[in-house]
Design an enzyme around this catalytic site. Structure first.
Site, PDB file in Angstrom:
ATOM      1  N   ASP A  10      -0.563 -16.193 -12.369  1.00  0.00           N
ATOM      2  CA  ASP A  10       0.458 -17.241 -12.506  1.00  0.00           C
ATOM      3  C   ASP A  10      -0.210 -18.410 -13.213  1.00  0.00           C
ATOM      4  OD1 ASP A  10       2.883 -18.655 -12.096  1.00  0.00           O
ATOM      5  OD2 ASP A  10       2.079 -19.615 -10.315  1.00  0.00           O
ATOM      6  N   SER A  11       0.612 -19.406 -13.576  1.00  0.00           N
ATOM      7  CA  SER A  11       0.039 -20.626 -14.153  1.00  0.00           C
ATOM      8  C   SER A  11      -0.738 -21.403 -13.089  1.00  0.00           C
ATOM      9  CB  SER A  11       1.166 -21.514 -14.676  1.00  0.00           C
ATOM     10  OG  SER A  11       1.979 -21.919 -13.597  1.00  0.00           O
ATOM     11  N   TYR A  42       3.133 -24.124 -17.148  1.00  0.00           N
ATOM     12  CA  TYR A  42       3.471 -23.391 -18.367  1.00  0.00           C
ATOM     13  C   TYR A  42       4.925 -23.660 -18.791  1.00  0.00           C
ATOM     14  CZ  TYR A  42      -0.559 -20.097 -18.177  1.00  0.00           C
ATOM     15  OH  TYR A  42      -1.788 -19.505 -18.197  1.00  0.00           O
ATOM     16  N   GLY A  43       5.727 -24.095 -17.821  1.00  0.00           N
ATOM     17  CA  GLY A  43       7.186 -24.126 -18.001  1.00  0.00           C
ATOM     18  C   GLY A  43       7.683 -24.946 -19.166  1.00  0.00           C
ATOM     19  N   CYS A  73       4.844 -14.823 -12.306  1.00  0.00           N
ATOM     20  CA  CYS A  73       5.294 -16.065 -12.928  1.00  0.00           C
ATOM     21  C   CYS A  73       6.537 -15.729 -13.759  1.00  0.00           C
ATOM     22  CB  CYS A  73       4.194 -16.603 -13.836  1.00  0.00           C
ATOM     23  SG  CYS A  73       4.694 -18.053 -14.788  1.00  0.00           S
ATOM     24  N   ASN A  74       7.631 -16.375 -13.440  1.00  0.00           N
ATOM     25  CA  ASN A  74       8.877 -16.107 -14.181  1.00  0.00           C
ATOM     26  C   ASN A  74       8.795 -16.574 -15.622  1.00  0.00           C
ATOM     27  OD1 ASN A  74      11.287 -15.412 -12.060  1.00  0.00           O
ATOM     28  ND2 ASN A  74       9.669 -16.582 -11.113  1.00  0.00           N
ATOM     29  N   THR A  75       8.111 -17.684 -15.829  1.00  0.00           N
ATOM     30  CA  THR A  75       8.026 -18.257 -17.176  1.00  0.00           C
ATOM     31  C   THR A  75       7.321 -17.264 -18.113  1.00  0.00           C
ATOM     32  OG1 THR A  75       7.813 -20.394 -16.092  1.00  0.00           O
ATOM     33  CG2 THR A  75       7.339 -20.325 -18.438  1.00  0.00           C
ATOM     34  N   GLU A 154       2.021 -28.314  -7.264  1.00  0.00           N
ATOM     35  CA  GLU A 154       0.580 -28.173  -7.545  1.00  0.00           C
ATOM     36  C   GLU A 154      -0.218 -29.345  -6.951  1.00  0.00           C
ATOM     37  OE1 GLU A 154      -1.351 -25.766  -9.143  1.00  0.00           O
ATOM     38  OE2 GLU A 154       0.385 -24.444  -9.315  1.00  0.00           O
ATOM     39  N   CYS A 187      11.387 -19.193  -9.928  1.00  0.00           N
ATOM     40  CA  CYS A 187      10.026 -19.675 -10.196  1.00  0.00           C
ATOM     41  C   CYS A 187       9.246 -19.381  -8.925  1.00  0.00           C
ATOM     42  CB  CYS A 187      10.039 -21.180 -10.467  1.00  0.00           C
ATOM     43  SG  CYS A 187       8.374 -21.890 -10.553  1.00  0.00           S
ATOM     44  N   THR A 188       8.076 -18.773  -9.077  1.00  0.00           N
ATOM     45  CA  THR A 188       7.333 -18.345  -7.880  1.00  0.00           C
ATOM     46  C   THR A 188       6.730 -19.514  -7.111  1.00  0.00           C
ATOM     47  OG1 THR A 188       5.441 -17.882  -9.314  1.00  0.00           O
ATOM     48  CG2 THR A 188       6.840 -16.014  -8.688  1.00  0.00           C
ATOM     49  N   HIS A 189       6.776 -20.710  -7.684  1.00  0.00           N
ATOM     50  CA  HIS A 189       6.361 -21.890  -6.906  1.00  0.00           C
ATOM     51  C   HIS A 189       7.421 -22.294  -5.874  1.00  0.00           C
ATOM     52  CE1 HIS A 189       3.371 -22.493 -10.092  1.00  0.00           C
ATOM     53  NE2 HIS A 189       2.842 -23.491  -9.408  1.00  0.00           N
TER      54      HIS A 189
HETATM   55  N1  DGL Z   1       5.298 -20.018 -11.085  1.00  0.00           N
HETATM   56  C1  DGL Z   1       5.711 -20.186 -12.440  1.00  0.00           C
HETATM   57  C2  DGL Z   1       7.058 -19.508 -12.657  1.00  0.00           C
HETATM   58  O1  DGL Z   1       7.426 -18.636 -11.870  1.00  0.00           O
HETATM   59  C3  DGL Z   1       5.629 -21.641 -12.796  1.00  0.00           C
HETATM   60  C4  DGL Z   1       5.552 -21.924 -14.226  1.00  0.00           C
HETATM   61  C5  DGL Z   1       4.966 -23.253 -14.644  1.00  0.00           C
HETATM   62  O2  DGL Z   1       3.750 -23.339 -14.690  1.00  0.00           O
HETATM   63  O3  DGL Z   1       5.729 -24.146 -15.035  1.00  0.00           O
HETATM   64  O4  DGL Z   1       7.756 -19.764 -13.616  1.00  0.00           O
END
Ligand code: DGL
Length: 272
Positions: A10-11, A42-43, A73-75, A154, A187-189
């Site tokens: 993930d990011s 990353y988003g 990570c979805n992004t 974060e 988003c996994t966050h």
């Molecule tokens: N956990 C990432 C996702 O699922 C976060 C992406 C990010 O860094 O913005 O999209």
């Protein structure tokens, strides 16, 4: 049977939210996780940059001899799955979006109003919308980018009034105007702030991409006869910037002490 570890990335910390599901469903599996904390989020980055970063991380995981790569990570999943599968044709690569979209399409009630909350990159890619609408013609899908959530998470500002204000800022209006009854944490966050969302909207049906990607891992390993029959060694968590908050959040998400895990800084090979 295959006792090599599963690689997750993930990011940042978000992808770790899939791992408790794996630990519960598949206790023999060993995990190698990479969080690109030095370059998160990353988003709001361009698809080309996200693809370049994800190739570097996939190379790192392959060097760790993983048997599967999970894009937690979805992004990244919204822009990099075909490219990663082309680069590593012999390694199963699982993204978050297809399994989540399938489950939402299967379970949502007739004529549901489905809300997707995600990063700007995921929303702009439109993959959730496209996949759900392909499977269900009766539902309506609405998307909302929530770019401030990942940086706050974060920072560890999870159970904090600033988080409640921010979820309210993004969701109020979006939920009411579109009469959302089903919400996808795209988003996994976001599972880390589910409580803040539920405080605002206790009746919403909530789907988590972190849970769905874990279920997809189990199915894929079973189908390929690649489940491990014993766990050899500790789970490993690497980051491109190892902060105290990252370590504390890993402990909190997994319910384990840092001594039970291998946690370390690892630089990526970013070429010339
Ligand atoms: N956990 C990432 C996702 O699922 C976060 C992406 C990010 O860094 O913005 O999209």
């Amino acid at each position: 049977m295959d006792n090599r570890p599963i690689g997750f990335f993930d990011s940042g910390i978000g992808g770790v939210t899939s791992i408790p599901y794996i630990m519960k469903m598949l206790p023999n599996e060993r995990i190698v996780f990479y969080g690109d904390t030095a370059r998160t989020p990353y988003g709001s980055k361009s698809p080309d940059t996200i693809r370049e970063f994800s190739l570097q991380i996939a190379d790192f995981l392959v060097k760790k001899n993983v048997k599967m790569i999970v894009i937690a990570c979805n992004t990244v999943s919204s822009v990099a799955v075909p490219m990663l599968r082309e680069k590593y044709p012999d390694i199963p690569i699982i993204g978050c979006i297809t399994p989540t979209a399938k489950e939402v399409s299967k379970i949502s009630k007739p004529n549901a109003n489905i809300g997707i909350i995600a990063t700007r990159g995921t929303v702009n890619a439109g993959v959730y919308q496209q996949k759900i609408e392909e499977m269900r013609s009766d539902v309506k899908v609405f998307s909302k980018a929530c770019p401030a959530l990942v940086p706050l998470i974060e920072e560890g500002l999870i159970d904090h009034e600033i988080m409640d204000m921010t979820t309210k800022y993004y969701l109020e209006g979006f939920v009411e105007e579109n009469q959302i009854d089903t919400l996808v944490l795209g988003c996994t966050h976001y599972p880390l702030i589910k409580r803040s969302i539920q405080k605002l909207y206790p009746d919403l049906e909530i789907f988590s991409s972190s849970k769905e990607v874990a279920k997809a891992v189990e199915l894929e390993l079973e189908a390929r006869d690649m489940l491990a029959d014993q766990k050899e060694g500790k789970d490993e968590f690497y980051a491109s910037d190892l902060s105290e908050t990252f370590v504390t959040l890993i402990e909190k998400i997994l319910g384990q002490e840092k001594d039970e895990l291998k946690i370390g800084f690892e630089d990526l090979d970013i070429g010339e």
